[in-house]
Design an enzyme around this catalytic site. Structure first.
Site, PDB file in Angstrom:
ATOM      1  N   ARG A 152      -2.805  -2.116  -3.525  1.00  0.00           N
ATOM      2  CA  ARG A 152      -3.807  -1.491  -3.055  1.00  0.00           C
ATOM      3  C   ARG A 152      -3.644  -0.108  -4.098  1.00  0.00           C
ATOM      4  O   ARG A 152      -2.714   0.472  -4.106  1.00  0.00           O
ATOM      5  CB  ARG A 152      -3.964  -0.686  -1.676  1.00  0.00           C
ATOM      6  CG  ARG A 152      -5.070   0.113  -1.615  1.00  0.00           C
ATOM      7  CD  ARG A 152      -4.853   0.910  -0.599  1.00  0.00           C
ATOM      8  NE  ARG A 152      -5.989   1.813   0.022  1.00  0.00           N
ATOM      9  CZ  ARG A 152      -5.963   3.115   0.361  1.00  0.00           C
ATOM     10  NH1 ARG A 152      -4.897   3.362   0.869  1.00  0.00           N
ATOM     11  NH2 ARG A 152      -7.014   3.710   0.315  1.00  0.00           N
TER      12      ARG A 152
ATOM     13  N   ARG B  85     -10.741  16.712   7.225  1.00  0.00           N
ATOM     14  CA  ARG B  85     -11.576  16.886   6.168  1.00  0.00           C
ATOM     15  C   ARG B  85     -12.627  17.355   6.732  1.00  0.00           C
ATOM     16  O   ARG B  85     -13.179  16.786   7.316  1.00  0.00           O
ATOM     17  CB  ARG B  85     -11.557  15.435   5.152  1.00  0.00           C
ATOM     18  CG  ARG B  85     -10.211  15.063   4.558  1.00  0.00           C
ATOM     19  CD  ARG B  85     -10.514  13.937   3.635  1.00  0.00           C
ATOM     20  NE  ARG B  85      -9.334  13.303   3.302  1.00  0.00           N
ATOM     21  CZ  ARG B  85      -9.319  11.838   3.355  1.00  0.00           C
ATOM     22  NH1 ARG B  85     -10.305  11.270   3.535  1.00  0.00           N
ATOM     23  NH2 ARG B  85      -8.050  11.353   3.029  1.00  0.00           N
TER      24      ARG B  85
ATOM     25  N   ASN C 207       0.960  -1.382   0.028  1.00  0.00           N
ATOM     26  CA  ASN C 207       0.154   0.068   0.104  1.00  0.00           C
ATOM     27  C   ASN C 207       0.845   1.127  -0.021  1.00  0.00           C
ATOM     28  O   ASN C 207       1.377   1.582   0.990  1.00  0.00           O
ATOM     29  CB  ASN C 207      -0.904  -0.035   1.252  1.00  0.00           C
ATOM     30  CG  ASN C 207      -1.953   1.129   1.263  1.00  0.00           C
ATOM     31  OD1 ASN C 207      -1.771   2.004   0.682  1.00  0.00           O
ATOM     32  ND2 ASN C 207      -2.857   1.093   2.329  1.00  0.00           N
TER      33      ASN C 207
ATOM     34  N   GLU D   8      -7.622  -4.612   5.442  1.00  0.00           N
ATOM     35  CA  GLU D   8      -7.867  -4.443   3.989  1.00  0.00           C
ATOM     36  C   GLU D   8      -6.783  -5.349   3.366  1.00  0.00           C
ATOM     37  O   GLU D   8      -6.912  -5.682   2.305  1.00  0.00           O
ATOM     38  CB  GLU D   8      -7.363  -3.029   3.996  1.00  0.00           C
ATOM     39  CG  GLU D   8      -8.822  -1.896   4.218  1.00  0.00           C
ATOM     40  CD  GLU D   8      -8.472  -0.434   4.553  1.00  0.00           C
ATOM     41  OE1 GLU D   8      -7.940  -0.330   5.421  1.00  0.00           O
ATOM     42  OE2 GLU D   8      -9.060   0.235   3.508  1.00  0.00           O
TER      43      GLU D   8
ATOM     44  N   HIS E 158     -12.603   3.458   0.341  1.00  0.00           N
ATOM     45  CA  HIS E 158     -12.643   2.561   1.473  1.00  0.00           C
ATOM     46  C   HIS E 158     -13.321   1.080   1.242  1.00  0.00           C
ATOM     47  O   HIS E 158     -13.820   0.422   1.891  1.00  0.00           O
ATOM     48  CB  HIS E 158     -13.474   3.126   2.770  1.00  0.00           C
ATOM     49  CG  HIS E 158     -12.538   4.032   3.621  1.00  0.00           C
ATOM     50  ND1 HIS E 158     -13.058   4.958   4.302  1.00  0.00           N
ATOM     51  CD2 HIS E 158     -11.198   4.220   3.478  1.00  0.00           C
ATOM     52  CE1 HIS E 158     -12.281   5.641   4.902  1.00  0.00           C
ATOM     53  NE2 HIS E 158     -11.063   5.306   4.515  1.00  0.00           N
TER      54      HIS E 158
END
Ligand code: ADP
Length: 347
Positions: free
Chosen positions: A64, A214, A7, A331, A153
Site C-alpha cells: 500500500r 483531525r 501496509n 483494503e 482511502h
C-alpha cells in the site's frame, strides 16, 4: 498463488498473506507503536523480524502506497523509476510515503527475486475532473507545485464500489454510490458510473469530515490566525490540526464507542458536529449525482459497527428513500486483487 500485502505506516506495520484463488487469509499481523518510547520494536526492520510467517511461500508482494500523485491510476510493478516517483512525492505525503518506501526497500532486501507491486490510495480518484480537483488558488500553485485535491482511502472506496455493485446486481459502469469510510480517518466519495467524481479528502487527508483527531474542513485563515496572533509555529499548528482536533478536540476522546456512553455536553456535541458534517457532504454529493444514487454505503470502524451513528446520519428526510448498505471494507484484499489483475493483463 500467495500474496503478501504490506501496509507500512509511520509507526505501524500491517501484513496479510492471502491465497489469491480462494481469497483466504493465511496470516495476518499488525504491529503498532513502532519507534515510540517504551516500545520494544524500534524500527520497521525489527517489526518484520517479529513476524512468525514463512516468507518462502510468497509469490508476490503488494504494497500500500499512500500517495501516487497524478501519475498512478492503477497498480504498478515496482522498479527503480516507480521508486523514484514515490520518492519525488514525499513533499506531498511527508508522513506516509517515506514509511511506505521503507516497507518496499525492506521487502526487496528480504525477497529480492519476488515481484513487488504498489497500489496507491490516490489511484481511484485520478478520475476526478478539473472542476473537482482544483482549488480556487492562483493557477501556478497547481502547475508548479501540484497543489490540488488528490483524495485518499481510494482502495477502500473502490472495494466498496465492487461489493455494492454485486449486491445491487449492477455493472460497475452504471453504478452510482455515495461511499462513507468512517474510521479514525474519515472520507466520503461520490461515485458516478463506477468512477470517483468527488472525495472529501483533499491535498492531504486532513480535509473534509471531522475525524478522530483531525479537524476536517476549516477556514484556512484560522491557520494564519494561530501563527500570527497566537504565535504558534507551523509545526504546532500541524499537530493541532492533525492530532488534537476532530473528536479529540471537542471532547478529549476519539473512540466513538467511549464517546457514545458518556453523558456530558461535549461528548454529545462531538457526535452532533461529526454527524452534521457527514450529512452536509451527503447532501452535496446527492446534488453532484443529480439525485441518482443507487445506495449509500457505510464502512470503516464507525460505519460498520455503530448503528446509532448510522441512524443519526440517516435521520434526514432527504435520505429516506435511499438504499443503504453496511459493508466491511477490505483494503488488503483489494490490493491483492489489483496486483493479480495487473499480472493477468500482462500475460
Ligand atoms: P482506522 O481509520 O484507524 O483504520 P477503523 O476503521 O478501525 O480506524 O475505526 C476505528 C474507530 O471505529 C474507533 O476509533 C471507534 O471510534 C470506531 N468503532 C469501532 N467499533 C465501534 C462500535 N461498535 N461503535 C462505535 N464506534 C466504533
Amino acid at each position: 498463488m500467495q500474496i503478501l500485502v504490506v501496509n507500512a505506516g509511520s509507526s505501524s506495520l500491517k501484513v496479510k498473506v492471502l491465497e489469491l484463488a480462494s481469497q483466504k487469509v493465511l496470516y495476518s499481523e499488525l504491529i503498532e507503536h513502532i519507534g515510540e518510547s517504551g516500545s520494544i520494536v524500534q524500527n520497521h526492520e525489527q517489526a518484520l523480524n517479529t513476524l512468525e510467517m514463512d516468507f518462502n511461500t510468497i509469490d508476490i508482494v503488494g504494497h500500500r502506497v499512500v500517495h501516487g500523485g497524478e501519475k498512478f491510476s492503477n497498480a504498478v510493478l515496482i522498479d527503480e523509476d516507480v521508486m523514484q516517483t514515490i520518492r519525488s512525492l514525499i513533499p506531498l505525503a511527508a508522513l506516509h510515503n517515506p514509511a511506505n518506501l521503507q516497507g518496499i526497500e525492506l521487502m526487496q532486501k528480504l525477497l529480492p527475486h519476488t515481484p513487488q507491486y504498489a497500489v496507491f490510495d490516490t489511484a481511484f480518484h485520478t478520475t476526478l475532473q478539473k472542476e473537482a480537483y482544483l482549488y480556487a488558488l492562483p493557477y501556478e500553485l497547481y502547475e508548479k507545485h501540484h497543489i490540488r485535491r488528490y483524495g485518499f482511502h481510494g482502495t477502500s472506496h473502490k472495494y466498496l464500489l465492487q461489493e455494492a455493485a454485486k449486491h445491487l446486481e449492477k455493472k460497475l459502469e452504471s453504478t452510482n454510490l455515495i461511499t462513507l469510510h468512517l474510521g479514525n480517518g474519515e472520507s466520503i466519495c461520490a461515485i458516478k458510473n463506477g468512477k470517483s467524481i468527488d472525495i472529501s479528502m483533499g491535498f492531504t487527508p486532513l480535509e473534509g469530515l471531522i475525524m478522530g483527531s483531525r479537524s476536517g474542513d476549516i477556514d484556512a485563515e484560522i491557520v494564519l490566525f494561530m501563527q500570527n496572533s497566537l504565535g504558534l509555529s507551523a509545526n504546532e499548528v500541524d499537530i493541532i490540526l492533525n492530532k488534537k482536533s476532530g473528536l479529540i478536540g471537542i471532547c478529549g476522546e476519539n473512540d466513538v464507542r467511549e464517546i457514545l456512553i458518556r453523558d456530558d455536553e461535549r461528548a454529545k456535541l462531538a457526535i452532533d458536529i461529526m454527524v452534521r458534517r457527514i450529512q452536509k457532504y451527503i447532501g452535496s454529493y446527492l446534488v453532484l449525482l443529480g439525485g441518482n444514487v443507487d445506495a449509500l454505503v457505510f464502512s470503516g470502524g464507525i460505519g460498520e459497527h455503530s448503528q446509532i451513528i448510522r441512524e443519526k446520519i440517516l435521520d434526514n428526510a432527504m435520505f429516506k428513500d435511499i438504499k443503504t448498505f453496511v459493508i466491511e471494507t477490505d483494503e488488503e484484499l483489494e490490493i491483492a486483487k489489483e496486483c493479480f489483475a495487473l499480472i493477468k493483463s500482462a500475460k
